[in-house]
Structure formats: structure tokens, C-alpha cells
Design an enzyme around this catalytic site. Structure first.
Site, mmCIF file in Angstrom:
data_model
loop_
_atom_site.group_PDB
_atom_site.id
_atom_site.type_symbol
_atom_site.label_atom_id
_atom_site.label_comp_id
_atom_site.label_asym_id
_atom_site.label_seq_id
_atom_site.Cartn_x
_atom_site.Cartn_y
_atom_site.Cartn_z
ATOM 1 N N GLN A 181 -2.477 2.110 10.024
ATOM 2 C CA GLN A 181 -2.125 3.469 10.470
ATOM 3 C C GLN A 181 -0.650 3.621 10.819
ATOM 4 O O GLN A 181 -0.180 4.735 11.051
ATOM 5 C CB GLN A 181 -2.982 3.856 11.689
ATOM 6 N N SER A 201 -2.309 -0.418 3.821
ATOM 7 C CA SER A 201 -3.108 0.299 2.831
ATOM 8 C C SER A 201 -2.327 1.483 2.265
ATOM 9 O O SER A 201 -1.847 2.332 3.024
ATOM 10 C CB SER A 201 -4.395 0.786 3.499
ATOM 11 N N CYS A 329 -22.349 9.865 11.995
ATOM 12 C CA CYS A 329 -23.771 9.982 11.744
ATOM 13 C C CYS A 329 -24.201 8.798 10.896
ATOM 14 O O CYS A 329 -24.004 8.772 9.696
ATOM 15 C CB CYS A 329 -24.075 11.283 11.026
#
Ligand code: PLP
Length: 387
Positions: A181, A201, A329
Site C-alpha cells: 500500500q 504489487s 461477507c
């Protein structure tokens, strides 16, 4: 009138910059040789890869032979965590990481635990910060690797990497940081941080997906094993024909991201301030999650009392606004984020959070749009809330 589109999920992924795509294109059809081939078709591509490696190395303060291209952050994290473990397989050993790491780190360490290694998952404070004293207390004689992320992907908290690496080395262990990040947001210099390994990344800094790199300090290379066996690609550390276009793309993207460091983070932070002020002025029961100052530019994670993150996310999606919530979820049940939980947030506050991560295309109009749409939406959801 078509609906406005406002993408505020740049810590999930970013669009590939046109300059990056342009740099990549010739490597699909004009320069298609296998970089391992000895003929000129291969050797053109070999030099392009080595040029990209040089460029990436310079941009992060490393030597060229210390940069290894991989498929991304997840692979780079696995490469280091498992690679160091397999080198120490006979004696096993102890890992230290934090409770707020990305799954690429947490699951790799858990895998090594299943093979008989031990691990300590460090606590963080209410802002998501790992304190150097916590590491000092946990580190042991048999600690082989400490892996702490440079900055967190949910709340943006920046860790004191230099101090953590110093403590680690004082105890004779190796230090890895997941810096996925950090690129394009804060300066990254592996020599200044004095670390052994780093994961990066491409798709988090406007490069393509499926390409990343791993920094492996020269002296730390012999302290790990390679995971992917085959040919002698990537200086013997990662077999497989190179992702040629991806490598060209990530080098270009990194160059552009670092060139923008002087202006873009400050610009995004102004927009974050505007968003934060607008939301706190318009609504009660709003709280910031993450560090007030030691936070990545463009990051804003907030909880909105009495509303459920997932319902806000879905309603905002219908208005063209794309972002993430602090719950995932999984298998039908709503798990609160492990990061927010580790920061001590109760499950209700963790469930009522939204993560805004801004990027290059966002402007004042986008923020004004969110400020027009979100407060009334929250008021409406609060009227029907069960929380
Ligand atoms: N580490 C962190 C902190 C991330 O945010 C991500 C991306 O979500 C990863 C690792 C995984 O990177 P990649 O998508 O390249 O596998």
C-alpha cells in the site's frame, strides 16, 4: 443523464495508467521473444527486462540483483515467509507478525505454524500502530523472521518500519515488510529502512494486475529457499517464463508514481480533509478509524453509528459510488474486519464503517457528489436501523 461514477476504492486496485499501457503494448506483438532464448528475438526482451529491473532497483534504493519480479503482493509475501521457513526447516523457528496484516501474510504464517513453526501476532494500539516495545517484548532467540506491513490497507496507518527493523536485527532475525500500500503514497527506500525483504504489487500504483516484485537484500538471499522450482529465471529465485509486458508496465508505473510523490499525496489529502469535514459537519455519530496523522494520503476510514457498512456500500453503489466497508461477507456470515477488531473497535462500530481510498482521477466534484449523496442516505438508513 447518465449517473456520475465515483471510484473511491484505490486501495483495492487502481486503473492502469495510459502511459503504462502504451509502454507495455509492443511487448505483446512486436517484441514477443522468450527472454531465455539466445537469438535476438529473445535477447531484445532480456535487455528490456533487465532495464526494467535496474529502474525499479534505483527507484527503491536497491541493487539491480536484489529485485525479483513475481505475480504480485500475495506471491511476494509467500515467497519470503515460506522461503525463510523452509530454509530453517530442521530447527523450525518462530515468526513475528501483527494482527492487522493482509491475509497474504497471516495465512502464510499460519501455514508455517501447521508445519511446526511457532508464531506471535503482535497487538496494535487503537490507531492500528505496532509499538516497537511490543516487538521488543515478543522477539526471542529462535525468532527467524519479523513481518510487519509498511502501511495498513484498511485504515492506512503507517508503521515505524525503520525502528522495527532495527530491533529485529539487534536480535539477529530477518525483517520483511509488506509495502503493497505504500508505493506512490510515501517514500520507500529499502536501504534507509534497512530491511531484508519487501513485497510490492503493480496494480496498487496504476500498474497492471498480476505483476509485482520482491526485494531481497543480497545478504538475505541465502537465508531463504525458492518456492517455485524449474528454470533459473529471476536470478534463480522464481522459475517460469517472465511476465514480460507486466514487468515493463510495473517499472513504468513505479517511475510515474514516484515522480508524482511531490504533488499527488498532498492533493489527495486536501480532498480527504474536505470529505472528512463535510461528513462530520453533516452528521452526528461519525468517528475516524485509523491514525489521525500517521496515515497514508488519500485514506479515510470512518464509522457511522447506527448504520450497517454493507447497506451503505450497496446503496452508494446504486448511486455510482464504489468503495469498501469494514466487514467482509464470508460464507454468508458478516465477519467484522480483523483489522478494526484488533484496534479494539467493538463489532458494531466495525460493522458500521466505510473505507474511502482516493486516487488520481478523483476531484472536488467527486467529493461534493459524495457529500450530497451520503448524509441523506445515512439519515434514511438510520430511521430503519436495527442497530
Ligand atoms: N498486501 C496488502 C497490504 C494488500 O493490500 C494487498 C492487496 O489487496 C496484497 C498484499 C495482495 O497483493 P496482490 O493483489 O498483488 O496479490
Amino acid at each position: 443523464m447518465s449517473m456520475r461514477k465515483v471510484y473511491l476504492d484505490h486501495s483495492a486496485t487502481t486503473p492502469t495508467r495510459p502511459e503504462v499501457v502504451e509502454a507495455m503494448l509492443p511487448f505483446f506483438n512486436e517484441q514477443y521473444g522468450n527472454p531465455s532464448s539466445l537469438h535476438q528475438y529473445g535477447q531484445w526482451c532480456r535487455s528490456a527486462i533487465e532495464e526494467a529491473r535496474d529502474r525499479v532497483a534505483k527507484l527503491i534504493g536497491a541493487e539491480s540483483e536484489e529485485v525479483y519480479f513475481t505475480s504480485g503482493g500475495t506471491e511476494s509475501d509467500n515467497m519470503v515467509i515460506k522461503g525463510v521457513g523452509f530454509k530453517n526447516f530442521e530447527k523450525r523457528g518462530h515468526y513475528i507478525t501483527s494482527k492487522i496484516e493482509h491475509k497474504a501474510v497471516l495465512e502464510a504464517v499460519r501455514f508455517m505454524e501447521k508445519l511446526g513453526f511457532t508464531a506471535t501476532y503482535l497487538d496494535v494500539d487503537e490507531y492500528g500502530m505496532v509499538h516497537p516495545e511490543t516487538l521488543e517484548k515478543a522477539i526471542r532467540e529462535d525468532t527467524i523472521l519479523v513481518s510487519i506491513m509498511a502501511a495498513n490497507n484498511e485504515v492506512g496507518t503507517i508503521q515505524p518500519i525503520k525502528e522495527l527493523a532495527k530491533i529485529t536485527h539487534e536480535h539477529g532475525a530477518l525483517f520483511h515488510t509488506d509495502a503493497v500500500q505504500a508505493f506512490g503514497k510515501i517514500p520507500v527506500d529499502v536501504k534507509d529502512w534497512d530491511i531484508d525483504y519487501l513485497a510490492a504489487s503493480g496494480h496498487k500504483f496504476y500498474g497492471p494486475k498480476g505483476i509485482g516484485f520482491c526485494y531481497i537484500k543480497d545478504s538475505a538471499k541465502k537465508k531463504m529457499m525458492r518456492l517455485i522450482d524449474g528454470g533459473s529465471h529471476e536470478i534463480g529465485m522464481r522459475a517460469g517464463t517472465e511476465n514480460l509486458a507486466g514487468i515493463i508496465g510495473i517499472a513504468k508505473a513505479l517511475e510515474l508514481a514516484i515522480a508524482d510523490l511531490d504533488t499527488e499525496p498532498a492533493r489527495e489529502n486536501k480532498l480527504v480533509e474536505m470529505l472528512y469535514k463535510g461528513l462530520t459537519d453533516a452528521l452526528d455519530g461519525v468517528e475516524l478509524n485509523g491514525h489521525p496523522t500517521e496515515r497514508l494520503p488519500g485514506f479515510l476510514n470512518m464509522s457511522f453509528a447506527k448504520v450497517e457498512g454493507e447497506s451503505m456500500l450497496l446503496s452508494l453503489d446504486m448511486q455510482g459510488i464504489g468503495l469498501s466497508s469494514g466487514s467482509a461477507c464470508t460464507s454468508g456470515s458478516l465477519e467484522p474486519s480483523h483489522v478494526l477488531s484488533a484496534m479494539g473497535l467493538d463489532s458494531i462500530r466495525a460493522h458500521s464503517s466505510l473505507r474511502f481510498t482516493l486516487g488520481r482521477q478523483n476531484n472536488v466534484d467527486d467529493i461534493e457528489y459524495v457529500l450530497r449523496v451520503l448524509p441523506p442516505l445515512i439519515e434514511k438508513l438510520r430511521e430503519v436501523s436495527m442497530l
